[in-house]
Design a protein around this motif. Structure first.
Motif, PDB file in Angstrom:
ATOM      1  N   LEU A 132      -8.069   2.648   6.451  1.00 50.64           N
ATOM      2  CA  LEU A 132      -7.286   1.458   6.789  1.00 50.64           C
ATOM      3  C   LEU A 132      -8.110   0.551   7.708  1.00 50.64           C
ATOM      4  O   LEU A 132      -8.169  -0.673   7.522  1.00 50.64           O
ATOM      5  N   PHE A 168      -1.186  -3.969   6.447  1.00 52.78           N
ATOM      6  CA  PHE A 168      -0.647  -3.370   5.232  1.00 52.78           C
ATOM      7  C   PHE A 168       0.876  -3.377   5.255  1.00 52.78           C
ATOM      8  O   PHE A 168       1.486  -3.206   6.304  1.00 52.78           O
ATOM      9  N   SER A 205       0.828  -1.204   0.000  1.00 49.29           N
ATOM     10  CA  SER A 205       0.000   0.000   0.000  1.00 49.29           C
ATOM     11  C   SER A 205       0.860   1.251   0.000  1.00 49.29           C
ATOM     12  O   SER A 205       1.826   1.346   0.747  1.00 49.29           O
TER      13      SER A 205
END
Ligand SMILES: Cc1cc2nc3c(=O)[nH]c(=O)nc-3n(C[C@H](O)[C@H](O)[C@H](O)COP(=O)(O)O)c2cc1C
Lengths: 388, 440
Positions: free
Chosen positions: B383, B395, B269
């Motif tokens: 998130l 992530f 990410s």
């Protein structure tokens, strides 16, 4: 001329019963702090470097296989990684791990050592080691090695096998050295106008092709801070002398007396050297004779390929200064018991050598090549004076 | 509420990494890695992550010079980072094709000792002869064999890690017993790719075995992960694609007798933070222009067209012809980026015409859009939404700049995640497996 001094770290020390000494830290041999303490002690002594022993198989007192002995140290951590762990917490001392060349990939070895050189900002070295043990070959399963008796090196088949292992080692070092040079020092340009991060004309294929492997290159790791980290080799006989002369910057030889030292130095010096070869002698040291006697009673099996010194620091200083007259430029001392004999080297031997003006009182350089007084390493591929 | 896992990827050799920015530091000096890792540890991240590539990439037969080039050896670097961190997990990508299991197991077990139980291994495979030219093994591994070898290398490594029982080392000086067995570490492995026997030299490490990460996306890659991995480094970064991937791989686990919680899904990410949404969007656009220089735009276009397009103007129109259907890719040393070149090219052409975009603007539009763009509050909320909705378990964040690219996230987003109660305020364990809630 002042001496160069290194210590060779191995397990609890070079006596097989060292781990059983009251001062030993036998339970901590796999603990990073144990190794950090040893390296820091050596750095406190302003030594040129430490070496760290390694092998791709268990320790054994026999060459033809394992010895089954539960009363001796078994097992190791990867020496190069121990050196990497020590690099950021030290600032001057050279770090010279043993890395086997027989079964490993030159490409990986070159980037691992280059990375150690980055971690230590220019203090990395290497002791390439040949593996001739069939048991270690079986750990890789690619080749089968015969069981040889290294004492019987006159036997033609044995001699041929050993010569082949050293030929492979020389190829390995050559491929690694080319990979270190495969980036010129100023290859990274970050030229925003043309959008280029590197000048690809300064990256070079090494195109190494030999009997045992070939490597294309270039390295994935930029040329390390020293350009060429220091290559060192232990050598007891003609074939390894030739390997050292062709491949190394430092050779550790194993004389038994001043005369023997002079003879070996003459033999090594008679060979064409590819680099500025420094000749070191290996000496195993016990600076407390009573302790040595105690350990011999516990385990009478102590034997060494190098000269063994047992006595006080003053006597050792005399020996080193004497051998210096035979052309020995430095010593790799193997402490019989760790950390005791290392501390005795630093606190007992070094003050005496310094009183003779025979050893540095402080570091004057920041890199291992600098400590050893080696020239900046020219890059074989550089056409534009890009040497470090 | 699920807790979020966070990892920090030190950005490297692709055009995500912006090297032209004045804030961009060294990609090779240890200080850059140390500073980046310390920032991640200050943010209580689960682990630091390094990628790997074993041959410099080439395009049109020339070494690719537009992106960052050069990297350290991963495992060696991590041993150094152990010295400047105390809790942060340290994970390296290490190839299972061009390493031998005995040596690999030895390195990783040593790393686990030297980090006090913080080691992780991202098991990747390469099947191309291009990379093989740097290695003894050389040659080519059939694409179909890449995971059978990876699985067998991993299985062998596990066998080796298990050879020393936890109580093997005695070090009893009085009794004269160092190791319980005179020669510990006995093993023997016979398989399709690996046939070795002997003795392993490294005592059982603090974690027993490092965290195992997998990063392939194909069907055999997913199967491998479902059976053998503790975490997946995935490339499915949107909510919908993430959910589908998550359900797919976790759904494969029951067949191997595993619980879904034993495998953590961690998409790669990227993020851009701003004080307002508009500011974040502007920054994101600026970064994308840095990532796609005029030269890079042409190069990326060539990867789709599989053809030399160096005579094209980066601000001009896309090629009017279709891509070259050819198995021999113009780019070497990098995973395939597109499945159907002709269809993708037609989509791009249509979009360029509809929006009146030149080559570079089109490339900026269609590639490398950052995953999370917004204020710290909206990014933290997004998130959390991803994780609570099973699009991810956490992530692997890839900043676009070293060494400072993680600073804003750690300073502004992490506290908000902590306030939401979905991210640790401090480390509760000392091992990487422990941080992820996995059995040690
Ligand atoms: C997010 C992501 C990151 C990856 N990172 C690396 C890497 O650093 N080094 C590498 O050699 N391969 C890397 N790969 C490649 C994969 O590990 C895998 O070997 C490759 O994708 C082929 O497997 P597949 O066909 O299953 O996708 C990465 C893949 C993904 C999806």
């Amino acid at each position: 001329m002042t001496l160069h001094l290194a210590v060779a770290l191995d397990g609890a020390g070079w006596h097989p019963a060292a781990w059983r000494d009251a001062t030993a830290r036998a339970g901590a041999l796999f603990d990073p702090d144990y190794w950090l303490d040893l390296v820091r002690t050596a750095e406190r002594g302003k030594l040129d470097f430490v070496t760290i022993e390694d092998a791709l198989g268990l320790q054994s007192s026999r060459f033809d296989g394992l010895d089954g002995r539960a009363d001796r140290v078994k097992g190791r951590l990867d020496a190069l990684l121990v050196a990497a762990r020590a690099a950021p917490v030290t600032s001057r001392i050279g770090l010279v791990p043993t890395v086997t060349v027989t079964h490993t990939e030159p490409f990986h070895v070159s980037t691992q050592l280059a990375t150690l050189d980055y971690l230590s900002t220019g203090r990395a070295g290497w002791r390439p080691q040949v593996s001739a043990r069939p048991g270690e070959a079986d750990h890789f399963g690619r080749r089968q090695f015969p069981t040889i008796d290294p004492i019987a090196a006159d036997d033609p088949a044995t001699a041929a096998f050993i010569a082949e292992r050293f030929a492979e080692a020389a190829d390995h070092v050559e491929a690694v050295r080319r990979l270190w040079d495969s980036w010129e020092d100023d290859a990274e340009i970050r030229d925003v106008a043309t959008g280029r991060f590197v000048d690809r004309d300064k990256l070079h294929y090494v195109d190494f092709t030999g009997r045992f492997f070939s490597v294309k290159g270039p390295s994935i790791t930029p040329r390390p801070p020293q350009g060429q980290p220091v290559v060192t080799a232990l050598a007891h006989a003609r074939v390894p002398y030739e390997f050292a002369a062709a491949s190394a910057d430092v050779v550790y030889v194993t004389p038994t007396s001043t005369d023997d030292a002079a003879r070996i130095v003459a033999e090594v010096r008679s060979l064409p050297a590819a680099h500025e070869l420094k000749v070191f002698a290996d000496v195993t040291v016990f600076l407390d004779p009573d302790r040595k006697a105690r350990l011999d009673r516990i385990d009478p099996g102590y034997a060494s390929d190098a000269h063994t010194y047992v006595g006080d620091p003053a006597g050792l200083a005399d020996l080193l200064l004497d051998w210096r007259t035979a052309g020995i430029e430095g010593f790799r001392l193997r402490p019989g018991v760790l950390p005791a004999d290392l501390s005795a080297i630093v606190d007992g031997l070094l003050p005496i050598l310094r009183a003779h003006g025979a050893f540095r009182t402080d570091y004057t350089a920041t890199t291992l090549r600098g400590h050893l007084g080696l020239r900046a390493a020219a890059n074989r591929y550089a056409t534009t004076g890009g040497a470090a | 509420m699920k807790q979020i896992i966070l990892a920090a990827h030190f950005p490297g050799v692709n055009n995500t990494t912006v090297w032209s920015d004045p804030a961009s530091g060294s990609q090779i000096a240890f200080d850059s890695f140390a500073r980046f890792a310390r920032t991640a540890e200050r943010g209580k991240f689960d682990f630091f992550f390094l990628a790997e590539g074993l041959r410099l990439r080439e395009q049109r037969g020339l070494i690719h010079d537009l992106d960052v080039v050069g990297r350290p050896d991963s495992v060696t670097l991590l041993a150094g980072l152990a010295a400047v961190t105390s809790h942060l997990g340290l994970a390296a990508t290490v190839n299972a094709t061009y390493n031998e299991p005995y040596e690999l197991a030895r390195k990783l077990a040593s790393l686990d000792h030297l980090t006090g139980g913080r080691a992780g291994w991202n098991v990747v495979t390469t099947s191309d002869a291009f990379t093989g030219e740097n290695f003894r093994r050389g040659g080519y591994l059939e694409r179909a064999d890449r995971y059978t070898r990876a699985a067998e290398v991993l299985r062998t490594a596990r066998e080796l890690w298990d050879t020393w029982p936890a109580d093997e080392l005695v070090a009893d000086a009085a009794a004269g017993v160092f190791a319980r067995h005179g020669d510990p570490g006995a093993f023997s492995h016979t398989g399709q790719h690996v046939e070795i026997h002997g003795h392993f030299t490294v005592p059982r490490s603090p974690q027993g075995r490092p965290l195992i990460i997998q990063a392939g996306d194909s069907d055999p890659g997913r199967e491998f992960a479902a059976r053998d991995a503790d975490a997946i480094f995935s490339r499915h970064g949107t909510l919908e694609a993430g959910k589908a991937f998550y359900a797919d791989v976790k759904g494969r686990m029951a067949a191997y007798g595993r619980h879904p919680d034993e495998l953590k899904i961690l998409p790669a990410s990227t993020f851009v933070l701003g004080d307002t949404e508009a500011e974040a969007r502007d920054k994101a656009h600026h970064i994308r222009r840095q990532q796609v220089s005029p030269q890079t735009a042409i190069l990326l276009l060539e990867q789709l067209w599989n053809k030399d397009l160096s005579d094209h103007d980066p601000d001009g129109p896309l090629p009017a012809f279709d891509p070259v259907a050819d198995d021999d890719s113009i780019i070497k040393g990098r995973t395939r980026l597109f499945d159907d070149h002709v269809a993708t090219a037609r989509e791009w052409r249509a979009m360029a015409e509809a929006k009146n975009l030149g080559i570079r603007d089109l490339i900026i539009e269609v590639t490398g859009r950052q995953t999370f763009i917004g204020t710290p509050a909206t990014v933290a909320a997004t998130l959390d939404e991803f994780v609570q909705n099973d699009a991810a378990d956490g992530f692997i964040l890839v900043p676009h700049i070293v060494p400072g690219g993680l600073d804003d996230f750690v300073d502004t987003v992490v506290p908000l995640l902590q306030e939401r109660g979905v991210f640790r305020a401090d480390y509760a364990t000392s091992t990487l497996r422990g941080h992820l809630g996995l059995e040690v």
